[in-house]
Design a protein around this motif. Sequence first.
Motif, PDB file in Angstrom:
ATOM      1  N   GLU A 144       0.836  -1.203   0.000  1.00  0.00           N
ATOM      2  CA  GLU A 144       0.000   0.000   0.000  1.00  0.00           C
ATOM      3  C   GLU A 144       0.869   1.249   0.000  1.00  0.00           C
ATOM      4  O   GLU A 144       1.822   1.368   0.761  1.00  0.00           O
ATOM      5  CB  GLU A 144      -0.898   0.016   1.230  1.00  0.00           C
ATOM      6  CG  GLU A 144      -2.080   0.973   1.134  1.00  0.00           C
ATOM      7  CD  GLU A 144      -3.182   0.455   0.218  1.00  0.00           C
ATOM      8  OE1 GLU A 144      -3.695   1.267  -0.574  1.00  0.00           O
ATOM      9  OE2 GLU A 144      -3.513  -0.734   0.293  1.00  0.00           O
ATOM     10  N   GLY A 145       0.553   2.187  -0.878  1.00  0.00           N
ATOM     11  CA  GLY A 145       1.297   3.436  -0.945  1.00  0.00           C
ATOM     12  C   GLY A 145       0.651   4.533  -0.123  1.00  0.00           C
ATOM     13  O   GLY A 145      -0.492   4.409   0.317  1.00  0.00           O
ATOM     14  N   LYS A 146       1.384   5.615   0.065  1.00  0.00           N
ATOM     15  CA  LYS A 146       0.846   6.765   0.799  1.00  0.00           C
ATOM     16  C   LYS A 146      -0.279   7.434   0.014  1.00  0.00           C
ATOM     17  O   LYS A 146      -1.196   8.001   0.594  1.00  0.00           O
ATOM     18  CB  LYS A 146       1.971   7.773   1.074  1.00  0.00           C
ATOM     19  CG  LYS A 146       3.074   7.232   1.963  1.00  0.00           C
ATOM     20  CD  LYS A 146       4.224   8.226   2.067  1.00  0.00           C
ATOM     21  CE  LYS A 146       5.394   7.642   2.834  1.00  0.00           C
ATOM     22  NZ  LYS A 146       6.556   8.564   2.853  1.00  0.00           N
ATOM     23  N   ASN A 147      -0.173   7.389  -1.309  1.00  0.00           N
ATOM     24  CA  ASN A 147      -1.199   7.957  -2.169  1.00  0.00           C
ATOM     25  C   ASN A 147      -1.999   6.820  -2.789  1.00  0.00           C
ATOM     26  O   ASN A 147      -1.541   6.182  -3.753  1.00  0.00           O
ATOM     27  CB  ASN A 147      -0.561   8.808  -3.261  1.00  0.00           C
ATOM     28  CG  ASN A 147      -1.590   9.408  -4.209  1.00  0.00           C
ATOM     29  OD1 ASN A 147      -2.791   9.216  -4.037  1.00  0.00           O
ATOM     30  ND2 ASN A 147      -1.118  10.120  -5.212  1.00  0.00           N
ATOM     31  N   PRO A 148      -3.205   6.532  -2.297  1.00  0.00           N
ATOM     32  CA  PRO A 148      -3.980   5.395  -2.805  1.00  0.00           C
ATOM     33  C   PRO A 148      -4.555   5.615  -4.198  1.00  0.00           C
ATOM     34  O   PRO A 148      -5.082   4.681  -4.798  1.00  0.00           O
ATOM     35  CB  PRO A 148      -5.105   5.265  -1.769  1.00  0.00           C
ATOM     36  CG  PRO A 148      -5.278   6.651  -1.229  1.00  0.00           C
ATOM     37  CD  PRO A 148      -3.903   7.264  -1.229  1.00  0.00           C
ATOM     38  N   ASP A 149      -4.442   6.840  -4.720  1.00  0.00           N
ATOM     39  CA  ASP A 149      -5.018   7.148  -6.026  1.00  0.00           C
ATOM     40  C   ASP A 149      -4.052   6.916  -7.183  1.00  0.00           C
ATOM     41  O   ASP A 149      -4.397   7.158  -8.343  1.00  0.00           O
ATOM     42  CB  ASP A 149      -5.508   8.599  -6.058  1.00  0.00           C
ATOM     43  CG  ASP A 149      -6.698   8.817  -5.132  1.00  0.00           C
ATOM     44  OD1 ASP A 149      -7.515   7.878  -5.010  1.00  0.00           O
ATOM     45  OD2 ASP A 149      -6.794   9.901  -4.539  1.00  0.00           O
ATOM     46  N   THR A 203       0.934   2.982  -4.503  1.00  0.00           N
ATOM     47  CA  THR A 203       0.692   1.561  -4.249  1.00  0.00           C
ATOM     48  C   THR A 203       1.348   0.741  -5.354  1.00  0.00           C
ATOM     49  O   THR A 203       1.300   1.098  -6.531  1.00  0.00           O
ATOM     50  CB  THR A 203      -0.822   1.272  -4.215  1.00  0.00           C
ATOM     51  OG1 THR A 203      -1.379   1.902  -3.053  1.00  0.00           O
ATOM     52  CG2 THR A 203      -1.107  -0.216  -4.158  1.00  0.00           C
ATOM     53  N   VAL A 204       1.979  -0.366  -4.975  1.00  0.00           N
ATOM     54  CA  VAL A 204       2.620  -1.265  -5.934  1.00  0.00           C
ATOM     55  C   VAL A 204       1.911  -2.609  -5.898  1.00  0.00           C
ATOM     56  O   VAL A 204       1.754  -3.202  -4.827  1.00  0.00           O
ATOM     57  CB  VAL A 204       4.120  -1.452  -5.631  1.00  0.00           C
ATOM     58  CG1 VAL A 204       4.773  -2.277  -6.744  1.00  0.00           C
ATOM     59  CG2 VAL A 204       4.824  -0.110  -5.482  1.00  0.00           C
ATOM     60  N   CYS A 341      14.397   0.700 -10.991  1.00  0.00           N
ATOM     61  CA  CYS A 341      13.447   1.430 -11.838  1.00  0.00           C
ATOM     62  C   CYS A 341      12.073   1.469 -11.181  1.00  0.00           C
ATOM     63  O   CYS A 341      11.437   2.527 -11.119  1.00  0.00           O
ATOM     64  CB  CYS A 341      13.361   0.769 -13.207  1.00  0.00           C
ATOM     65  SG  CYS A 341      12.204   1.578 -14.341  1.00  0.00           S
ATOM     66  N   LEU A 342      11.604   0.328 -10.687  1.00  0.00           N
ATOM     67  CA  LEU A 342      10.279   0.286 -10.062  1.00  0.00           C
ATOM     68  C   LEU A 342      10.240   1.132  -8.795  1.00  0.00           C
ATOM     69  O   LEU A 342       9.219   1.749  -8.482  1.00  0.00           O
ATOM     70  CB  LEU A 342       9.893  -1.162  -9.741  1.00  0.00           C
ATOM     71  CG  LEU A 342       8.438  -1.356  -9.301  1.00  0.00           C
ATOM     72  CD1 LEU A 342       7.481  -1.056 -10.438  1.00  0.00           C
ATOM     73  CD2 LEU A 342       8.201  -2.766  -8.766  1.00  0.00           C
ATOM     74  N   ALA A 346       7.571   4.071  -8.249  1.00  0.00           N
ATOM     75  CA  ALA A 346       6.680   4.068  -7.088  1.00  0.00           C
ATOM     76  C   ALA A 346       6.854   5.291  -6.194  1.00  0.00           C
ATOM     77  O   ALA A 346       5.985   5.563  -5.350  1.00  0.00           O
ATOM     78  CB  ALA A 346       6.912   2.804  -6.266  1.00  0.00           C
ATOM     79  N   ASN A 347       7.945   6.023  -6.376  1.00  0.00           N
ATOM     80  CA  ASN A 347       8.248   7.084  -5.421  1.00  0.00           C
ATOM     81  C   ASN A 347       8.439   8.479  -6.030  1.00  0.00           C
ATOM     82  O   ASN A 347       8.274   9.466  -5.320  1.00  0.00           O
ATOM     83  CB  ASN A 347       9.493   6.725  -4.620  1.00  0.00           C
ATOM     84  CG  ASN A 347       9.219   5.646  -3.601  1.00  0.00           C
ATOM     85  OD1 ASN A 347       8.547   5.866  -2.600  1.00  0.00           O
ATOM     86  ND2 ASN A 347       9.728   4.436  -3.857  1.00  0.00           N
TER      87      ASN A 347
END
Length: 348
Positions: A144-149, A203-204, A341-342, A346-347
């Motif tokens: 889960e990322g900090k930005n769910p969008d 989110t990844v 790269c990923l 993601a960041n």
Amino acid sequence: MQVVVECHLLVIIMKKLFLLIALFVVAIMPVEAKKEKVKPEQKGLATINIAKAKAHVEFLASDVLKGREAGTEWGHIAGEYLVAVLKQMGATPLFGNSFVQPFKGYSLYYSKASGYTVVPEGIEQIKKGPYRVANMHNVLAKIEGKNPDEIVVVGAHYDHLGYDPMLADDSIYNGADDNASGVQAVLQILQAFLATGQQPERTVIFALWDGEEKGLCGSKYFVNNFADIKKVKGYMNFDMIGRDCVEDRKNHFNFMYTAKDSVYAEWLKNDIKQYSLALDPSYNSSDDFSRGSDQVPFFNAGASIVWYQTGSHPDYHKPSDESHRINWNKMVEITKAAFLCLWKMANL
């Protein structure tokens, strides 16, 4: 008087000793601080290695799994192995409490070689006559990322062609390069992300697709049924990253990406230099990723694409695609480059 002098000298010595200790502590503090400032991605990179690559590839491509054809019991066993690995890592399922996304593929009964479809319109047509049904399973995890969008997805298909009992000598299509090589990359990159100890901005989703060999079934089903598909900004694909298609360039691979995203090429060039990766890529940008592998449905849905591949070889789709032919060093170096790269996808 002598005792007083000796006590006085002892006090002076003790003060000097404490001063020296204090100076020593101050002197080493910058060194300790540097150790604490190891970048998260460096922690992740350190977890990617040949031993893990061999463990995954050699099992998935073993004769025991009989070519892990989608819809067969051996394909299901391969999927269960992947679920067990994800549980051991402490990964989080994408949907609820299960890592598995089951779905059905449909095909005309009279042609075993024909592709399967997961698209409702196609299924309607096929069901008008006798037809085949294959029960397949995507294996999906997330961080889960900090930005769910905003979401990025990394994927590789784990199915292959199965076996043919009428083939002389070797009847099993092991699929070491196609695509156990890509599966190990997704698994190692997930473990690397977990090892960073840092929550990514986006989110990844880590996806292991079923049914690619039957017509990109797993990735198509996911894209057609994932409620948040419009949030997916980028997709990274692995399909065959373990062989040498250019004999005089043992570190060569094809790095393909959407033309509008030239930053991906810049990232790779910088990472090869910064981390001394033994890689010799060909950079290939394109405006069209509408065929070839599991990036197709994501490209059609509007996502940016990054695709790693080492190219075709004489053992492609043959029983001779076995583990002992893999270039382990190159495959792991590609996995490291892809993780870096990923991490940026993601960041940044």
